[in-house]
Design a protein around this motif. Structure first.
Motif, mmCIF file in Angstrom:
data_model
loop_
_atom_site.group_PDB
_atom_site.id
_atom_site.type_symbol
_atom_site.label_atom_id
_atom_site.label_comp_id
_atom_site.label_asym_id
_atom_site.label_seq_id
_atom_site.Cartn_x
_atom_site.Cartn_y
_atom_site.Cartn_z
ATOM 1 N N UNK A 16 44.434 49.017 39.133
ATOM 2 C CA UNK A 16 44.301 48.650 37.722
ATOM 3 C C UNK A 16 42.909 48.149 37.382
ATOM 4 N N UNK A 17 42.330 47.321 38.251
ATOM 5 C CA UNK A 17 40.980 46.818 38.004
ATOM 6 C C UNK A 17 39.955 47.950 38.063
ATOM 7 N N UNK A 18 40.099 48.844 39.042
ATOM 8 C CA UNK A 18 39.191 49.994 39.125
ATOM 9 C C UNK A 18 39.358 50.924 37.932
ATOM 10 N N UNK A 19 40.581 51.158 37.519
ATOM 11 C CA UNK A 19 40.863 52.010 36.370
ATOM 12 C C UNK A 19 40.201 51.443 35.114
ATOM 13 N N UNK A 20 40.298 50.136 34.906
ATOM 14 C CA UNK A 20 39.668 49.501 33.757
ATOM 15 C C UNK A 20 38.157 49.707 33.796
ATOM 16 N N UNK A 48 38.510 37.979 38.600
ATOM 17 C CA UNK A 48 39.227 37.292 37.527
ATOM 18 C C UNK A 48 39.627 38.337 36.498
ATOM 19 N N UNK A 49 40.830 38.244 35.956
ATOM 20 C CA UNK A 49 41.242 39.224 34.961
ATOM 21 C C UNK A 49 42.414 38.726 34.127
ATOM 22 N N UNK A 50 42.551 39.362 32.990
ATOM 23 C CA UNK A 50 43.726 39.198 32.144
ATOM 24 C C UNK A 50 44.476 40.521 32.186
ATOM 25 N N UNK A 51 45.786 40.438 32.097
ATOM 26 C CA UNK A 51 46.577 41.668 32.045
ATOM 27 C C UNK A 51 47.631 41.568 30.952
ATOM 28 N N UNK A 52 48.041 42.725 30.521
ATOM 29 C CA UNK A 52 49.121 42.852 29.543
ATOM 30 C C UNK A 52 50.117 43.856 30.094
ATOM 31 N N UNK A 53 51.361 43.466 30.193
ATOM 32 C CA UNK A 53 52.410 44.327 30.751
ATOM 33 C C UNK A 53 52.014 44.876 32.118
#
Length: 139
Positions: A16-20, A48-53
């Motif tokens: 997910x972090x790489x995709x972003x 550090x990150x924020x996520x949604x669903x």
């Protein structure tokens, strides 16, 4: 807000972090080859990150350097901009670094934004991955 060292991330979180990063740096900014420096894997690196669903929507990376710290890979998904997520991540990243110096390579158009966190230009503009940048330092 989520925080983890690389070894603590799940495979889904890494993806997910790489995709972003790809979505922001490659797709939106048409960067043909984003730098893959391998520093995500270092034991002293903090993500550090924020996520949604369950999907990361904003992220930064904090790296331990010999003379202090570095913050980079600041990225926010297009639909999540303007909500202060990157600013909150920057504040948390700066707090992790304590009173030690912090360096970063800012995209040129974001110079004033980074100045709001106490960073100051330290040199001439340069191009990284086809995008104009400038070196900055805090402390």
């Amino acid at each position: 807000m989520r925080q983890a060292r690389f070894a603590e991330l799940t495979g889904l979180e890494v993806y997910g972090l790489c995709r972003l990063r790809v979505d922001v740096f490659v797709v939106e900014q048409e960067c043909p080859y984003p730098e893959l420096d391998g520093r995500d894997l270092e034991p002293g690196t903090v993500h550090l990150w924020f996520e949604a669903d369950g999907t990361p929507v904003a992220t930064i990376r904090v790296l331990r350097e010999p003379a202090g710290w570095a913050i980079g890979r600041v990225a926010t998904a297009e639909g999540w901009r303007g909500r202060g997520l990157a600013a909150r991540l920057m504040e948390a990243g700066i707090a992790l670094c304590g009173d030690e110096p912090i360096v970063l390579g800012a995209q040129r158009y974001l110079e004033q934004w980074y100045e709001g966190f106490g960073f100051r230009r330290t040199g001439a503009d340069y191009v990284e991955d086809g995008i104009p940048h400038l070196p900055m330092r805090r402390g």
